[in-house]
Motif scaffolding. Structure first.
Motif, PDB file in Angstrom:
ATOM      1  N   ARG A  51       0.828  -1.210   0.000  1.00 14.86           N
ATOM      2  CA  ARG A  51       0.000   0.000   0.000  1.00 14.86           C
ATOM      3  C   ARG A  51       0.862   1.260   0.000  1.00 14.86           C
ATOM      4  O   ARG A  51       0.487   2.271  -0.571  1.00 14.86           O
ATOM      5  N   ALA A  54       2.115   1.603  -3.512  1.00 16.80           N
ATOM      6  CA  ALA A  54       1.039   2.022  -4.419  1.00 16.80           C
ATOM      7  C   ALA A  54       0.635   3.469  -4.203  1.00 16.80           C
ATOM      8  O   ALA A  54      -0.147   4.019  -4.965  1.00 16.80           O
ATOM      9  N   GLY A  55       1.140   4.071  -3.126  1.00 16.50           N
ATOM     10  CA  GLY A  55       0.767   5.452  -2.861  1.00 16.50           C
ATOM     11  C   GLY A  55      -0.576   5.577  -2.170  1.00 16.50           C
ATOM     12  O   GLY A  55      -1.154   6.650  -2.108  1.00 16.50           O
ATOM     13  N   LEU A  56      -1.097   4.448  -1.679  1.00 18.07           N
ATOM     14  CA  LEU A  56      -2.377   4.486  -0.977  1.00 18.07           C
ATOM     15  C   LEU A  56      -2.180   4.811   0.498  1.00 18.07           C
ATOM     16  O   LEU A  56      -3.117   5.165   1.200  1.00 18.07           O
ATOM     17  N   PRO A  74      -1.101   7.743  -5.503  1.00 24.59           N
ATOM     18  CA  PRO A  74      -1.004   6.760  -6.584  1.00 24.59           C
ATOM     19  C   PRO A  74      -0.386   7.398  -7.832  1.00 24.59           C
ATOM     20  O   PRO A  74      -0.934   8.364  -8.367  1.00 24.59           O
ATOM     21  N   PRO A  76       1.037   7.845 -11.756  1.00 20.41           N
ATOM     22  CA  PRO A  76       0.633   7.356 -13.072  1.00 20.41           C
ATOM     23  C   PRO A  76       1.556   6.208 -13.472  1.00 20.41           C
ATOM     24  O   PRO A  76       2.684   6.125 -12.997  1.00 20.41           O
ATOM     25  N   ALA A  79      -0.250   0.009 -11.952  1.00 23.14           N
ATOM     26  CA  ALA A  79      -1.529  -0.685 -11.879  1.00 23.14           C
ATOM     27  C   ALA A  79      -1.487  -1.652 -10.707  1.00 23.14           C
ATOM     28  O   ALA A  79      -0.433  -2.203 -10.394  1.00 23.14           O
ATOM     29  N   VAL A  80      -2.609  -1.821 -10.050  1.00 25.53           N
ATOM     30  CA  VAL A  80      -2.650  -2.709  -8.889  1.00 25.53           C
ATOM     31  C   VAL A  80      -3.718  -3.773  -9.095  1.00 25.53           C
ATOM     32  O   VAL A  80      -4.822  -3.483  -9.540  1.00 25.53           O
ATOM     33  N   PHE A  82      -5.720  -6.387  -6.805  1.00 23.97           N
ATOM     34  CA  PHE A  82      -5.959  -6.685  -5.392  1.00 23.97           C
ATOM     35  C   PHE A  82      -6.354  -8.140  -5.197  1.00 23.97           C
ATOM     36  O   PHE A  82      -6.809  -8.813  -6.115  1.00 23.97           O
ATOM     37  N   GLU A  84      -8.871  -9.099  -3.331  1.00 26.54           N
ATOM     38  CA  GLU A  84     -10.333  -9.200  -3.301  1.00 26.54           C
ATOM     39  C   GLU A  84     -10.913  -8.848  -4.665  1.00 26.54           C
ATOM     40  O   GLU A  84     -11.467  -7.774  -4.841  1.00 26.54           O
ATOM     41  N   ARG A  87     -14.318  -7.423  -5.043  1.00 21.13           N
ATOM     42  CA  ARG A  87     -14.591  -6.079  -4.563  1.00 21.13           C
ATOM     43  C   ARG A  87     -13.810  -5.018  -5.313  1.00 21.13           C
ATOM     44  O   ARG A  87     -13.949  -3.836  -5.028  1.00 21.13           O
ATOM     45  N   SER A  88     -12.948  -5.437  -6.235  1.00 18.29           N
ATOM     46  CA  SER A  88     -12.171  -4.415  -6.934  1.00 18.29           C
ATOM     47  C   SER A  88     -12.700  -4.153  -8.338  1.00 18.29           C
ATOM     48  O   SER A  88     -12.235  -3.257  -9.014  1.00 18.29           O
ATOM     49  N   ALA A 150      -5.428  -4.142 -15.569  1.00 22.59           N
ATOM     50  CA  ALA A 150      -4.069  -3.680 -15.283  1.00 22.59           C
ATOM     51  C   ALA A 150      -3.216  -3.679 -16.547  1.00 22.59           C
ATOM     52  O   ALA A 150      -2.478  -2.734 -16.814  1.00 22.59           O
TER      53      ALA A 150
END
Lengths: 262, 249
Positions: A51, A54-56, A74, A76, A79-80, A82, A84, A87-88, A150
């Motif tokens: 995380r 990813a810059g989250l 996040p 440029p 791409a991530v 996840f 889940e 849920r993504s 992604a």
């Protein structure tokens, strides 16, 4: 050439009256075009690391650089995927719309978007399911959609957070091969976080083993297996077994609280 | 066969209730409980010889205007409050207070400011409808999936795309639930606002009938209100089904 550079990353979660140091001092580098796996015992701060990269999430100290620029949100070109998958994906969008949405935000024209989406869906074997909604697909197929999204984004680096932890074993093997083949074909840089030792050895060019929390890098293991891998032959190579045993031992040490020698 | 069963399920009880009413009042000479046949007989004459455009349409028009306004306000404010924790912390106590005020009690107050015309009635409807819509929208926005939010951030979706592709659709099931509650509140307030002071409208007409002892006509007004309610909720259901068609069928 180093593409992703993590230096002395530290993350402390501020709790109520109790601070939790999840990551103590992480330094690692991923070269352009490399496929690196990060493994660690459960609770080792793998997700925290990802995380932050990813810059989250903002690190408490230290820094993350992508292509020389510090990551503060996040970036440029990243791409991530996840864990889940259910849920993504946007359930109100079709498969095609899900893959296309980030491309629209990138400002790509209609023709380019169409081509990229078609190519990405074909690459993950979902060319015929473009107009389905995610919930009409199986778990493995949903994760394929997330991978297609992604890939279509044409990232310089793809982060994967235990992406196959929630799919069944056969699907998992297929998806591992898919990631290997996409990586080889498209020359992407992949940082793949997993708790599965076999998976890390099978996929990676290099495995970074983390200590338990507060996290540091315990050891980096170069995977000198042939570039062309397949589930049957690669996994039965003596070298595969050696590497697997080595990483396994490291994880056991990590669980017992062993830390890297300074 | 299946269609027949569905039809029986759907209409069975209403038909039975009407039949009961009919039988129970067939020989009634109680002034306040006229035979259903008499009520039915005056229905057409009461409502479809001028009153439909003079009373029914203005009422429904005010309802739709107030409801529409409440939707825009409720969803707009709800998205803002749900997205900004600071705003929520500041506004929550005030919102709780205003929500707790029964809207009919606002009618005399609103009459002072807005007179007794259409504006007042629309304001009364808005003041009641907006709460379930607003509060449900706030909750819906807050409940948008974390992983989905992260996904939107990672792929750098802009403000507009986040609103239209993430927040609004994500909150839409809750918004619909609030909008459904708001609609029934709106119908109630439509009638109440016309009972206080009005020159036309359904609520006004029913009270007028009652005061002039036009009892069968009064009953037709009540039946008509019920029918309008059913019709509106049917329309709502169709709209909701289209809006939420992405949910697992």
């Amino acid at each position: 050439m180093t593409l992703l550079d993590v230096r002395h990353l530290r993350k402390v979660y501020q709790g109520r009256g109790r601070d939790v140091e999840a990551v103590r001092d992480l330094t690692l580098a991923v070269g352009a075009g490399e496929l690196v796996c990060v493994v660690g015992p459960s609770g080792a701060g793998k997700t925290t690391l990802l995380r932050c990269v990813a810059g989250l999430l903002e690190g408490t100290s230290g820094e993350v650089r992508l292509d020389g620029r510090p990551v503060v949100g996040p970036p440029p070109g990243m791409a991530v995927v996840f864990q889940e998958y259910g849920r993504s994906l946007f359930p109100w969008l079709t498969v095609r719309q899900n893959v296309e949405l980030p491309l629209k935000e990138k400002g790509l024209g209609k023709e380019d978007r169409r081509r990229l989406v078609d190519e990405a869906l074909a690459a993950v074997g979902l060319a015929g399911d473009a107009d389905a909604h995610p919930w009409q697909l199986s778990g493995g197929m949903q994760q394929r959609v997330a991978i297609a999204r992604a890939v279509a984004y044409e990232p310089s680096v793809m982060l994967m957070d235990e992406p196959f932890a929630a799919v069944d074993a056969q699907t998992r093997a297929d998806l591992e091969d898919l990631v290997r083949s996409l990586w080889k074909r498209l020359g992407m840089t992949v940082l793949f976080v997993t708790h599965d030792i076999d998976e890390s050895v099978y996929l990676a060019e290099r495995v970074i083993v983390l200590s338990n929390s507060p996290t540091e890098v315990l050891e980096e293991v170069a995977v000198d297996l042939p570039a062309t891998r397949d589930q049957l032959t690669t996994r039965s190579l003596p070298r595969f077994a050696e590497l697997r045993a080595h990483v396994y031992k490291l994880i056991q040490q990590a669980k017992n609280g062993q830390r890297p020698v300074a | 066969m299946n269609a027949l069963r569905k039809g029986v399920q759907l209409l069975g009880l209403p038909v039975l209730l009407i039949a009961l009413w009919w039988v129970a009042t067939v020989n009634s000479d109680n002034f306040f409980w006229p035979p259903l046949s008499e009520i039915a007989g005056t229905f057409r004459e009461t409502w479809f010889t001028g009153r439909f455009t003079a009373d029914v349409l203005p009422s429904v028009g005010r309802l739709l205007a107030g409801y529409g306004l409440a939707l825009v306000l409720g969803v707009g404010l709800g998205v803002a409050i749900g997205s900004l924790p600071v705003l929520r912390a500041v506004l929550e106590p005030v919102l709780e207070f205003f929500r707790a005020i029964p809207p009919p009690v606002l009618v005399p107050v609103l009459m002072l400011f807005a007179g007794i015309g259409t504006t007042m009635k629309i304001l009364v409807i808005v003041s009641g409808c907006v709460w379930p819509i607003l509060l449900n929208t706030v909750e819906g926005v807050r409940a948008v999936d974390e992983v989905l939010r992260d996904t939107a951030r990672c792929y750098r979706l802009g403000r507009r795309a986040r609103l239209l592709r993430l927040v609004l659709p994500g909150a839409s099931p809750q918004i619909c639930a609030g909008a459904r509650q708001g609609l029934s509140v709106g119908i109630i307030l439509m009638v109440i606002s016309e009972m206080f002071a009005a020159g036309n409208g359904l609520g006004f007409t029913v009270v007028q009938f009652q005061r002039t002892f036009a009892v069968p006509q009064m009953w037709t007004g009540i039946i008509l209100l019920g029918l309008i309610g059913v019709l509106l909720s049917l329309i709502f259901r169709v709209a909701e089904a289209r809006l939420l068609s992405w949910r697992n069928e």
